[in-house]
Design an enzyme around this catalytic site. Structure first.
Site, PDB file in Angstrom:
ATOM      1  N   ARG A  20       0.803  -1.224   0.000  1.00 55.11           N
ATOM      2  CA  ARG A  20       0.000   0.000   0.000  1.00 55.11           C
ATOM      3  C   ARG A  20       0.840   1.280   0.000  1.00 55.11           C
ATOM      4  O   ARG A  20       0.319   2.372  -0.180  1.00 55.11           O
ATOM      5  CB  ARG A  20      -0.975  -0.013   1.191  1.00 55.11           C
ATOM      6  CG  ARG A  20      -2.144  -0.946   0.936  1.00 55.11           C
ATOM      7  CD  ARG A  20      -3.241  -0.719   1.945  1.00 55.11           C
ATOM      8  NE  ARG A  20      -2.916  -1.337   3.227  1.00 55.11           N
ATOM      9  CZ  ARG A  20      -3.439  -0.949   4.397  1.00 55.11           C
ATOM     10  NH1 ARG A  20      -4.279   0.077   4.422  1.00 55.11           N
ATOM     11  NH2 ARG A  20      -3.123  -1.565   5.501  1.00 55.11           N
ATOM     12  N   GLN A  34      12.248 -14.792   5.851  1.00 53.55           N
ATOM     13  CA  GLN A  34      10.955 -15.469   5.753  1.00 53.55           C
ATOM     14  C   GLN A  34      10.572 -15.514   4.278  1.00 53.55           C
ATOM     15  O   GLN A  34      10.221 -14.495   3.684  1.00 53.55           O
ATOM     16  CB  GLN A  34       9.879 -14.722   6.555  1.00 53.55           C
ATOM     17  CG  GLN A  34       8.570 -15.493   6.633  1.00 53.55           C
ATOM     18  CD  GLN A  34       7.424 -14.668   7.208  1.00 53.55           C
ATOM     19  OE1 GLN A  34       7.421 -13.456   7.131  1.00 53.55           O
ATOM     20  NE2 GLN A  34       6.432 -15.353   7.759  1.00 53.55           N
ATOM     21  N   ASP A  55       7.311  -1.587  11.485  1.00 55.05           N
ATOM     22  CA  ASP A  55       6.582  -0.451  10.901  1.00 55.05           C
ATOM     23  C   ASP A  55       5.765   0.287  11.957  1.00 55.05           C
ATOM     24  O   ASP A  55       4.703   0.815  11.675  1.00 55.05           O
ATOM     25  CB  ASP A  55       5.680  -0.926   9.749  1.00 55.05           C
ATOM     26  CG  ASP A  55       4.660  -1.974  10.200  1.00 55.05           C
ATOM     27  OD1 ASP A  55       4.611  -2.298  11.395  1.00 55.05           O
ATOM     28  OD2 ASP A  55       3.911  -2.460   9.328  1.00 55.05           O
ATOM     29  N   GLY A  94      -6.760  -6.875  16.391  1.00 53.36           N
ATOM     30  CA  GLY A  94      -7.369  -7.973  17.140  1.00 53.36           C
ATOM     31  C   GLY A  94      -7.835  -7.479  18.507  1.00 53.36           C
ATOM     32  O   GLY A  94      -7.325  -6.488  19.036  1.00 53.36           O
ATOM     33  N   GLU A 137      -8.967 -12.094  16.165  1.00 49.03           N
ATOM     34  CA  GLU A 137      -8.875 -11.202  15.003  1.00 49.03           C
ATOM     35  C   GLU A 137     -10.280 -10.809  14.556  1.00 49.03           C
ATOM     36  O   GLU A 137     -11.231 -11.583  14.742  1.00 49.03           O
ATOM     37  CB  GLU A 137      -8.143 -11.906  13.860  1.00 49.03           C
ATOM     38  CG  GLU A 137      -6.693 -12.252  14.176  1.00 49.03           C
ATOM     39  CD  GLU A 137      -5.864 -11.032  14.551  1.00 49.03           C
ATOM     40  OE1 GLU A 137      -5.777 -10.097  13.746  1.00 49.03           O
ATOM     41  OE2 GLU A 137      -5.319 -11.029  15.668  1.00 49.03           O
ATOM     42  N   ARG A 162      28.240  24.818   0.732  1.00 46.22           N
ATOM     43  CA  ARG A 162      28.205  23.466   0.155  1.00 46.22           C
ATOM     44  C   ARG A 162      29.270  22.613   0.839  1.00 46.22           C
ATOM     45  O   ARG A 162      30.077  23.112   1.620  1.00 46.22           O
ATOM     46  CB  ARG A 162      28.388  23.569  -1.356  1.00 46.22           C
ATOM     47  CG  ARG A 162      27.158  24.214  -2.039  1.00 46.22           C
ATOM     48  CD  ARG A 162      27.424  24.539  -3.491  1.00 46.22           C
ATOM     49  NE  ARG A 162      27.979  23.395  -4.196  1.00 46.22           N
ATOM     50  CZ  ARG A 162      28.742  23.478  -5.285  1.00 46.22           C
ATOM     51  NH1 ARG A 162      29.041  24.658  -5.805  1.00 46.22           N
ATOM     52  NH2 ARG A 162      29.208  22.396  -5.857  1.00 46.22           N
ATOM     53  N   TYR A 172      31.378  34.057  -4.893  1.00 48.78           N
ATOM     54  CA  TYR A 172      31.535  32.610  -4.953  1.00 48.78           C
ATOM     55  C   TYR A 172      32.972  32.261  -4.600  1.00 48.78           C
ATOM     56  O   TYR A 172      33.909  32.730  -5.252  1.00 48.78           O
ATOM     57  CB  TYR A 172      31.207  32.047  -6.347  1.00 48.78           C
ATOM     58  CG  TYR A 172      31.571  30.589  -6.432  1.00 48.78           C
ATOM     59  CD1 TYR A 172      30.975  29.655  -5.579  1.00 48.78           C
ATOM     60  CD2 TYR A 172      32.540  30.123  -7.323  1.00 48.78           C
ATOM     61  CE1 TYR A 172      31.329  28.320  -5.606  1.00 48.78           C
ATOM     62  CE2 TYR A 172      32.897  28.787  -7.363  1.00 48.78           C
ATOM     63  CZ  TYR A 172      32.286  27.883  -6.503  1.00 48.78           C
ATOM     64  OH  TYR A 172      32.644  26.565  -6.526  1.00 48.78           O
ATOM     65  N   ALA A 195      32.138  42.880  -3.120  1.00 45.84           N
ATOM     66  CA  ALA A 195      30.927  42.350  -3.746  1.00 45.84           C
ATOM     67  C   ALA A 195      31.263  41.716  -5.082  1.00 45.84           C
ATOM     68  O   ALA A 195      32.008  42.277  -5.889  1.00 45.84           O
ATOM     69  CB  ALA A 195      29.921  43.480  -3.951  1.00 45.84           C
ATOM     70  N   ASN A 212      37.211  28.491 -10.382  1.00 47.37           N
ATOM     71  CA  ASN A 212      37.923  27.278  -9.970  1.00 47.37           C
ATOM     72  C   ASN A 212      37.899  26.181 -11.015  1.00 47.37           C
ATOM     73  O   ASN A 212      38.603  25.201 -10.894  1.00 47.37           O
ATOM     74  CB  ASN A 212      37.334  26.747  -8.650  1.00 47.37           C
ATOM     75  CG  ASN A 212      35.854  26.422  -8.778  1.00 47.37           C
ATOM     76  OD1 ASN A 212      35.125  27.088  -9.526  1.00 47.37           O
ATOM     77  ND2 ASN A 212      35.400  25.418  -8.068  1.00 47.37           N
TER      78      ASN A 212
HETATM   79  C1  UD1 Z   1      -1.476  -8.282  13.782  1.00 49.88           C
HETATM   80  C2  UD1 Z   1      -2.148  -9.066  14.894  1.00 49.88           C
HETATM   81  C3  UD1 Z   1      -3.315  -8.277  15.426  1.00 49.88           C
HETATM   82  C4  UD1 Z   1      -2.860  -6.899  15.888  1.00 49.88           C
HETATM   83  C5  UD1 Z   1      -2.133  -6.187  14.781  1.00 49.88           C
HETATM   84  C6  UD1 Z   1      -1.550  -4.907  15.297  1.00 49.88           C
HETATM   85  C7  UD1 Z   1      -1.769 -11.369  14.236  1.00 49.88           C
HETATM   86  C8  UD1 Z   1      -2.391 -12.596  13.675  1.00 49.88           C
HETATM   87  N1  UD1 Z   1      -2.577 -10.320  14.366  1.00 49.88           N
HETATM   88  O1  UD1 Z   1      -2.401  -8.064  12.753  1.00 49.88           O
HETATM   89  O2  UD1 Z   1      -3.932  -8.961  16.501  1.00 49.88           O
HETATM   90  O3  UD1 Z   1      -3.951  -6.158  16.322  1.00 49.88           O
HETATM   91  O4  UD1 Z   1      -1.066  -7.019  14.295  1.00 49.88           O
HETATM   92  O5  UD1 Z   1      -0.928  -4.225  14.270  1.00 49.88           O
HETATM   93  O6  UD1 Z   1      -0.605 -11.371  14.577  1.00 49.88           O
HETATM   94  N2  UD1 Z   1       4.770  -9.855   9.163  1.00 49.88           N
HETATM   95  C9  UD1 Z   1       5.817 -10.626   8.721  1.00 49.88           C
HETATM   96  N3  UD1 Z   1       5.552 -11.833   8.155  1.00 49.88           N
HETATM   97  C10 UD1 Z   1       4.311 -12.305   8.020  1.00 49.88           C
HETATM   98  C11 UD1 Z   1       3.233 -11.509   8.478  1.00 49.88           C
HETATM   99  C12 UD1 Z   1       3.490 -10.281   9.044  1.00 49.88           C
HETATM  100  O7  UD1 Z   1       6.981 -10.247   8.839  1.00 49.88           O
HETATM  101  O8  UD1 Z   1       4.166 -13.404   7.510  1.00 49.88           O
HETATM  102  C13 UD1 Z   1       5.053  -8.537   9.771  1.00 49.88           C
HETATM  103  C14 UD1 Z   1       4.552  -7.392   8.925  1.00 49.88           C
HETATM  104  O9  UD1 Z   1       5.588  -6.902   8.080  1.00 49.88           O
HETATM  105  C15 UD1 Z   1       4.178  -6.346   9.977  1.00 49.88           C
HETATM  106  C16 UD1 Z   1       3.802  -7.183  11.185  1.00 49.88           C
HETATM  107  O10 UD1 Z   1       4.354  -8.473  10.973  1.00 49.88           O
HETATM  108  O11 UD1 Z   1       5.263  -5.543  10.330  1.00 49.88           O
HETATM  109  C17 UD1 Z   1       2.304  -7.271  11.384  1.00 49.88           C
HETATM  110  O12 UD1 Z   1       1.719  -7.780  10.248  1.00 49.88           O
HETATM  111  P1  UD1 Z   1       0.260  -7.334   9.820  1.00 49.88           P
HETATM  112  O13 UD1 Z   1      -0.154  -8.106   8.629  1.00 49.88           O
HETATM  113  O14 UD1 Z   1       0.172  -5.872   9.779  1.00 49.88           O
HETATM  114  O15 UD1 Z   1      -0.547  -7.832  11.117  1.00 49.88           O
HETATM  115  P2  UD1 Z   1      -2.057  -8.241  11.191  1.00 49.88           P
HETATM  116  O16 UD1 Z   1      -2.138  -9.671  10.853  1.00 49.88           O
HETATM  117  O17 UD1 Z   1      -2.852  -7.257  10.457  1.00 49.88           O
END
Ligand code: UD1
Ligand code: CA
Length: 457
Positions: free
Chosen positions: A16, A73, A103, A140, A155, A333, A366, A380, A386
């Protein structure tokens, strides 16, 4: 002393953001998104700090380097799966494991410290961070039993209307007992509809093992706002900027207009300095005491000593010694160095050059690839020429030299100590010390009121 490890989840795609740059590398207040979380983890003494990466992993590694270890991952199978990827690098190396998102830059280090402290003193299976908010933000819900203990996280996709109505939200930030985490996280089973491994299942798994789950509840939603779009990015920047500005104000810096003052996280400012409106202080900038900066300055990676006044100017990778007056409309600079008490006036530019103490360049000059001695006066419109089209060449101007207005110094060239160059000179040869040099004065050709026919010789 118990040991803390941190696992930071950052394998999400960040689609996004609509960007070719991985989401966690977008800068906020002078540092990449991910570094806000990394710095918090480091401030808590976490070691190791394992960054779980997937999408854009090469760029993330290249940007972050040795500041973290990495777990890859390959498929984004959920938060539980993501944490599992960090197991090998973390298991057996700590007593607690803090799980964070890459994030969520506004989460205060103080809040995390509290979370860790609760986990350390209560020695539960895990302590989770929750926030009380009427706006669910898609988070959640934390479900508690009659005795107030956390029972589960549900969730939105699976929530009944009763659960949907709960206002205690799971932030996604946890401090785990390391033994509990590593013996249990592999037992998470995938959840429909997307067959994802939910880290949130750890709450129910703890309860099933008869282990307590603690909760730290906060009420500032801004802290846990994740960055998924550029709107979130800007909102987070506002939050962080306010905090940075307030830190400086409480340290004795006057901000004329905090709303238009943009200070990067690493900037240092001394007491009794006034930052006037619409000023940007970026990168590793350091400003001394008792300065007046702005309005309308853009200053990056520059060191400014005490007592300087810099008005409406741009400074990049430069050094400014004490009591300098600069501007309006000056440009330093990279490699520019203004000595103590230099006065640099309107429309001046200095690049890769030193201007000695007490020297003046008040208007339209300059100075590039040059060194100017102390107490020199550049009239001035003095220009060091250069660049000859192929190479850059140096100009040396001695102490107490006086360069007349509108002079061109064709480098490589030098003007000796105490020498005077007449206005409008084009200096192509070195001028010895204590010598007067002047060039091509205009000749009086004819009167414009004379009959032009007289001039046909
Ligand atoms: C998750 C929680 C939710 C909570 C929310 C808060 C779960 C199932 N749910 O939601 O309860 O309220 O965070 O923000 O955990 N990421 C990975 N690998 C993956 C999935 C996610 O690295 O396979 C990372 C994402 O980059 C991100 C973070 O985990 O930084 C959270 O992922 P996101 O998809 O935003 O979480 P939700 O499932 O929406
Ligand atoms: Ca989310």
């Amino acid at each position: 002393m118990s040991k803390l490890a941190a696992v930071i989840l950052a394998a999400g795609q960040g689609t996004r953001m609509k960007s070719s740059l991985p989401k966690v590398l977008h800068p906020i207040c002078g540092k990449p998104l991910i570094n806000w979380t990394l710095d918090s983890a480091r401030a808590l003494g976490a070691d190791p700090i394992v960054l779980v990466i997937g999408h854009g992993s090469d760029a993330v590694r290249a940007a972050i380097g040795e500041e973290a270890c990495y777990a890859f991952q390959e498929q984004r199978l959920g938060t539980g799966h993501a944490v599992l990827q960090a197991r090998e690098q973390t298991v057996g190396r700590s007593d607690e494991v803090l799980v964070l998102y890459g994030d969520m830059p506004c989460l205060r280090p103080e809040t995390l410290a509290q979370l860790v402290e609760i986990q350390r003193t209560r020695r539960s299976a895990m302590t989770l961070l929750s926030v009380n908010s009427a706006d669910s933000m898609g988070f959640g819900r934390v479900v508690r039993a009659a005795d107030g203990r956390a029972q589960a996280i549900v969730e939105e996709a699976a929530a009944t209307p009763e659960i949907m109505a709960l206002t205690e939200l799971n932030c996604g930030v946890y401090c785990f007992d390391a033994d509990f985490l590593w013996r249990t996280v592999g037992n998470i089973t995938p959840t429909l509809p997307k067959n994802e491994y939910y880290l949130t299942d750890m709450v129910e798994l703890a309860v099933a093992q008869g282990l307590p789950v603690e909760v730290l509840m906060i009420d500032d939603v801004a802290e846990v706002q994740g960055v998924n779009t550029r709107v979130h990015l800007a909102n987070s920047a506002v939050t962080l900027r306010e905090r940075i500005n307030m830190r400086h104000q409480l340290n004795g810096v006057t901000l004329e207009d905090p709303k238009t003052t943009y200070i990067d996280d690493a900037v240092v400012i001394g007491e009794d300095t006034v930052i006037r409106a619409n000023t940007h202080l970026e990168g590793a900038t350091r400003i001394g005491r008792g300065c007046i900066i702005g309005p309308n300055c853009m200053i990056s990676d520059t060191t400014i000593a005490d007592g300087c006044a810099i008005i409406a100017s741009m400074l990049e990778s430069a050094q400014v010694d004490e009591d300098v007056h600069m501007g309006p409309f000056g440009h330093l600079r990279p490699g520019a160095h203004l000595g103590p008490r230099v006065k640099m006036g309107n429309f001046g530019e200095v690049k890769n050059a030193t201007i000695g103490a007490d020297s003046y360049m008040s208007h339209f000059s300059y100075v590039g690839d040059a060194s100017v001695g102390e107490r020199a006066n550049l009239g001035a419109g003095t220009v060091t020429c250069n660049f000859n089209g192929k190479t850059k060449n140096r100009t040396e101007i001695g102490a107490d030299a006086f360069i007349g207005s509108g002079s061109l110094l064709i480098a490589p060239v030098s003007v000796g100590e105490g020498s005077v160059v007449g206005a409008g000179s084009i200096v192509t040869h070195d001028v010895p010390d204590h010598t007067l040099a002047y060039g091509s004065p205009a000749r009086i050709k004819r009167s414009l009121t004379d009959d032009p026919d007289d001039d046909q010789s």
